[in-house]
Design a protein around this motif. Structure first.
Motif, PDB file in Angstrom:
ATOM      1  N   LEU A 239     -23.871  26.551 -30.048  1.00 12.81           N
ATOM      2  CA  LEU A 239     -25.221  26.011 -29.889  1.00 12.81           C
ATOM      3  C   LEU A 239     -26.242  26.776 -30.722  1.00 12.81           C
ATOM      4  O   LEU A 239     -27.173  26.196 -31.269  1.00 12.81           O
ATOM      5  CB  LEU A 239     -25.632  26.038 -28.419  1.00 12.81           C
ATOM      6  CG  LEU A 239     -24.896  25.057 -27.511  1.00 12.81           C
ATOM      7  CD1 LEU A 239     -25.238  25.325 -26.061  1.00 12.81           C
ATOM      8  CD2 LEU A 239     -25.228  23.620 -27.888  1.00 12.81           C
ATOM      9  N   GLY A 240     -26.036  28.090 -30.817  1.00 14.86           N
ATOM     10  CA  GLY A 240     -26.980  28.925 -31.547  1.00 14.86           C
ATOM     11  C   GLY A 240     -27.080  28.512 -33.009  1.00 14.86           C
ATOM     12  O   GLY A 240     -28.177  28.395 -33.567  1.00 14.86           O
ATOM     13  N   LEU A 241     -25.927  28.249 -33.599  1.00 12.48           N
ATOM     14  CA  LEU A 241     -25.898  27.856 -34.996  1.00 12.48           C
ATOM     15  C   LEU A 241     -26.653  26.534 -35.205  1.00 12.48           C
ATOM     16  O   LEU A 241     -27.362  26.351 -36.179  1.00 12.48           O
ATOM     17  CB  LEU A 241     -24.449  27.710 -35.465  1.00 12.48           C
ATOM     18  CG  LEU A 241     -24.249  27.562 -36.969  1.00 12.48           C
ATOM     19  CD1 LEU A 241     -24.671  28.832 -37.677  1.00 12.48           C
ATOM     20  CD2 LEU A 241     -22.810  27.231 -37.284  1.00 12.48           C
ATOM     21  N   GLU A 242     -26.495  25.658 -34.246  1.00  9.75           N
ATOM     22  CA  GLU A 242     -27.165  24.356 -34.286  1.00  9.75           C
ATOM     23  C   GLU A 242     -28.690  24.531 -34.298  1.00  9.75           C
ATOM     24  O   GLU A 242     -29.394  23.910 -35.088  1.00  9.75           O
ATOM     25  CB  GLU A 242     -26.728  23.563 -33.042  1.00  9.75           C
ATOM     26  CG  GLU A 242     -26.918  22.079 -33.140  1.00  9.75           C
ATOM     27  CD  GLU A 242     -26.131  21.460 -34.278  1.00  9.75           C
ATOM     28  OE1 GLU A 242     -25.143  22.063 -34.740  1.00  9.75           O
ATOM     29  OE2 GLU A 242     -26.530  20.373 -34.728  1.00  9.75           O
ATOM     30  N   VAL A 243     -29.154  25.439 -33.435  1.00 12.42           N
ATOM     31  CA  VAL A 243     -30.585  25.726 -33.387  1.00 12.42           C
ATOM     32  C   VAL A 243     -31.041  26.269 -34.731  1.00 12.42           C
ATOM     33  O   VAL A 243     -32.048  25.839 -35.310  1.00 12.42           O
ATOM     34  CB  VAL A 243     -30.913  26.737 -32.273  1.00 12.42           C
ATOM     35  CG1 VAL A 243     -32.382  27.148 -32.314  1.00 12.42           C
ATOM     36  CG2 VAL A 243     -30.563  26.170 -30.912  1.00 12.42           C
ATOM     37  N   LEU A 244     -30.264  27.192 -35.266  1.00 13.82           N
ATOM     38  CA  LEU A 244     -30.591  27.848 -36.523  1.00 13.82           C
ATOM     39  C   LEU A 244     -30.694  26.835 -37.665  1.00 13.82           C
ATOM     40  O   LEU A 244     -31.657  26.826 -38.438  1.00 13.82           O
ATOM     41  CB  LEU A 244     -29.506  28.877 -36.826  1.00 13.82           C
ATOM     42  CG  LEU A 244     -29.879  30.002 -37.774  1.00 13.82           C
ATOM     43  CD1 LEU A 244     -30.915  30.899 -37.132  1.00 13.82           C
ATOM     44  CD2 LEU A 244     -28.637  30.795 -38.150  1.00 13.82           C
ATOM     45  N   LEU A 245     -29.685  25.949 -37.737  1.00 13.27           N
ATOM     46  CA  LEU A 245     -29.672  24.923 -38.793  1.00 13.27           C
ATOM     47  C   LEU A 245     -30.873  23.996 -38.662  1.00 13.27           C
ATOM     48  O   LEU A 245     -31.536  23.682 -39.652  1.00 13.27           O
ATOM     49  CB  LEU A 245     -28.375  24.108 -38.696  1.00 13.27           C
ATOM     50  CG  LEU A 245     -27.097  24.822 -39.148  1.00 13.27           C
ATOM     51  CD1 LEU A 245     -25.892  23.919 -38.945  1.00 13.27           C
ATOM     52  CD2 LEU A 245     -27.218  25.236 -40.605  1.00 13.27           C
TER      53      LEU A 245
END
Lengths: 286, 428
Positions: A239-245
């Protein structure tokens, strides 16, 4: 006018760099072994979570929440939250995030509870460990994120490692406090009846410290979750990567969706572990 | 030390000799230097060390109930802990069954605590996370006794202390008195040879305390343990002790039987203690009164009353009105005469001019009443209702002690005057 004198400067940065490269050359095998161990466990947890049909997980979480909170609607609510995560389209990413959290928490407890016990038994050890814990919690996480990257390479393992550093202090502190606050009268009675030191620990101190340790587990879990977004910056999918992207592409809606999933996950985990902790307290006090 | 060696010619079970406990970093040096005779206060001021036990020696015989009495801060609790090495003595010897336990390695020490001794604490020290049953079985558990066996034994002991229905409850569900019964049961469960009791009844209210003391004496009559009992209460010491050691500022100042302590106090300090322990000036009829086994009621016929007295084996009983008001004392002799005469009302069998007292009447004032009758004295409240009875023997028993003390005090006054001059105010 009053410049800081040149001769007082300490080249700490150079020392640490030297230490790092020494570790990297001489301990590479060790870090590889640790890294692949963590990865092995993590992948199995992840695979298992993704292998389980989604409705089984929803059902299990709902039942668990109902059992520990003793409220049928709380169970239902937690199940609904999970379904919401799925309907946003983040089921798989959530399970990956959950796998990282589970792996980090398991390792944190395995390291943290024994450390807390040792800390409770000696004032010297306590006074040494306490500032280390403070440092672990206040040091900006990028500072150890990068070295973690150098030791373990890109991906999930450094993410777990960084998460452990950030999340382990509460369980250590609360295990220490829990054992120390056991009434000395009770410990003395246990001694007077011929308990060995191990018996005092396992029959008296640890059982009486459980409510405190449970609070520590709750906090450790929540901090692990908070770390997940940051950990995504070194390549841990979730999920964190999704937020970052989403933020990078200025897709506000997408970022909000992923962020909401993290919040929902946090609520579910917090309510369940919190209920477990307060239930322990209840049984001890009656 | 007077009468220090005077004891029944029994086998010695616990022997303490030259025991010291000083808290602080240079404790050992203090004991080996001339500072060993310095007072507690000056020691604290000069060295920062706290002297708790100073050169204590005594012997306890097998089966004896030995009381250590002293005020708070006299070192008695530290002393009893040194005997199990819950606190390490600084110097001296503790011999249990002839073996010096100060030389024991920790394994032997644990074995000693598991098999030979049991301890009861002022604040109970029960395990809050375990049921009464598990608390009582704890000593057996750490010893490695199998579950079934230790529960069977624990149930037996719990029944003995009268807590049968409570075994599955946590200690916090129990009252203070009941919790201490659990404490006693826990110590008895391992069937230790020696019981160490650290002010076990001090935290309980007076009525329960007296009851527990009686029970302890009953249990002791049955099991015959060697008991070391610490208290700050002289009355308790006198009631329970076969011998009493009086402690002050870490040292023992007198050892003797209760009789000796009262009649020949070794110094002004002990004397002061003994004088304060005059129950006649403190206790009231309400404190010592008891509930009679039977009461007669005014509506009962003489024959029924005769039957009741006959079955209980008593020769007197109080007659009470429907309202609870005391009417008087019916004696067996008068009752028999009444039945022979064919009388119908119990009122005719009353003893003339009955004595009565009120619950707040001091024991001191009860003495003359008690001396003039052979029957119990009824206690009535302001409205004349019967609330209990006082036995003549109880009153007279305490009077005898009172008289001895008074005579002692008189005789001692002259002498005490001199002592008091040297003694700089012992405000303990």
């Amino acid at each position: 006018m009053f410049e800081f004198p040149e001769f007082l400067s300490i080249p700490l940065a150079e020392w640490i760099d030297a230490g790092m490269s020494w570790l990297l050359t001489n301990w590479a095998v060790f870090f590889d072994a640790v890294g692949s161990g963590i990865l092995f466990g993590l992948l199995h947890i992840e695979r298992f979570l993704l292998w389980l049909p989604w409705f089984v997980i929803v059902l299990l979480v709902g039942l668990l929440a109902w059992r520990v909170m003793r409220l049928w609607w709380a169970g239902l609510l937690m199940a609904v939250f999970l379904v919401l995560i799925g309907s946003f389209g983040y089921w798989d990413l959530s399970m990956m995030t959950l796998a990282i959290i589970i792996a980090a928490v398991i390792i944190s407890l395995a390291l943290g509870i024994p450390t807390g016990i040792i800390m409770a038994r000696s004032n010297l050890v306590e006074s040494i460990i306490r500032p280390v814990l403070d440092a672990m919690q206040t040091m900006p996480s990028f500072v150890y994120l990068i070295p973690a990257l150098m030791f373990f390479g890109l991906g999930k393992v450094p993410a777990v490692f960084a998460t452990i550093i950030y999340a382990v202090p509460p369980v250590i502190r609360l295990t220490n406090v829990g054992i120390r606050q056991v009434s000395p009268d009770v410990v003395e009675a246990a001694r007077a009846f011929g308990s060995s030191p191990q018996q005092i620990l396992f029959e008296v101190q640890l059982p009486l410290a459980i409510p405190s340790i449970m609070v520590g587990i709750n906090q450790t879990t929540m901090m692990a979750l908070a770390m997940v977004v940051i950990a995504s910056m070194i390549g841990a999918r979730g999920l964190g990567l999704e937020v970052l992207l989403a933020i990078n592409r200025i897709e506000v809606g997408r970022g909000f969706e992923a962020g909401l999933c993290i919040v929902l996950l946090a609520i579910i985990i917090d309510r369940i572990t919190h209920a477990l902790a307060s239930r322990q307290e209840y049984t001890v006090q009656t | 030390m007077k009468n220090g060696n005077l004891s029944q010619n029994g086998e010695v079970c616990i022997e303490v000799s030259g025991l010291w406990k000083v808290f602080g970093s240079d404790a050992k040096e203090i004991i080996n230097s001339e500072k060993r005779t310095a007072s507690k206060e000056s020691l604290l001021e000069e060295t920062g060390c706290v002297l708790a036990v100073r050169d204590v020696s005594f012997q306890v015989n097998r089966g004896e109930l030995f009381v250590i009495m002293g005020l708070s801060g006299s070192g008695k609790s530290t002393l009893i802990r040194c005997i199990l090495r819950l606190i390490e003595p600084t110097a001296g010897k503790v011999l249990i069954d002839g073996e010096d336990i100060c030389g024991y390695k920790s394994k032997r020490l644990i074995e000693l605590r598991r098999h030979t001794t049991g301890m009861i604490f002022q604040y109970f020290g029960l395990f809050p996370h375990r049921s009464v049953l598990d608390n009582v079985a704890y000593g057996l558990k750490v010893r490695g006794v199998a579950r079934e066996e230790r529960y069977a034994r624990a149930r037996e002991v719990i029944a003995k202390v009268g807590l049968k229905e409570w075994e599955s409850y946590p200690p916090s569900a129990l009252s203070g008195g009941m919790q201490q019964r659990v404490g006693i049961a826990r110590a008895l469960a391992t069937d230790p040879e020696i019981l160490l009791m650290d002010e076990p009844f001090s935290g309980l209210d007076p009525l329960i305390r007296r009851q527990m003391q009686d029970e302890l004496l009953n249990i002791q009559a049955e099991v015959q343990k060697t008991i070391l009992f610490v208290t700050h209460d002289l009355d308790e010491a006198l009631k329970l002790g076969n011998r009493i050691a009086i402690m002050r500022d870490g040292g023992i100042i007198q050892i003797g039987t209760p009789e000796e302590v009262i009649t020949t106090p070794s110094d002004a300090y002990v004397r002061e203690f003994v004088q304060d322990a005059s129950p006649a000036k403190v206790l009231t009829a309400g404190n010592i009164m008891e509930q009679p086994n039977i009461l007669l009621y005014e509506w009962q016929g003489p024959k029924a009353a005769l039957h009741i007295l006959g079955t209980t084996g008593l020769d007197n009983a109080f007659l009470v009105a429907r309202t609870g008001k005391l009417l008087g004392l019916v004696t067996l002799k008068r009752l028999v005469e009444l039945v022979q005469k064919g009388g119908s009302s119990l009122g005719e069998a009353l003893e003339p001019d009955p004595l009565t007292c009120t619950p707040d009447m001091l024991l001191e004032d009860l003495f003359p009443l008690a001396a003039s009758t052979e029957y119990p004295i009824p206690v009535v409240d302001d409205e004349g209702k019967f609330v209990g009875e006082v036995y003549t023997s109880t009153v007279l028993g305490s009077m005898i002690r009172e008289k001895t003390e008074e005579a002692e005090a008189e005789a001692a006054k002259v002498e005490a005057g001199e002592v008091a001059a040297e003694e700089t105010k012992t405000d303990v």
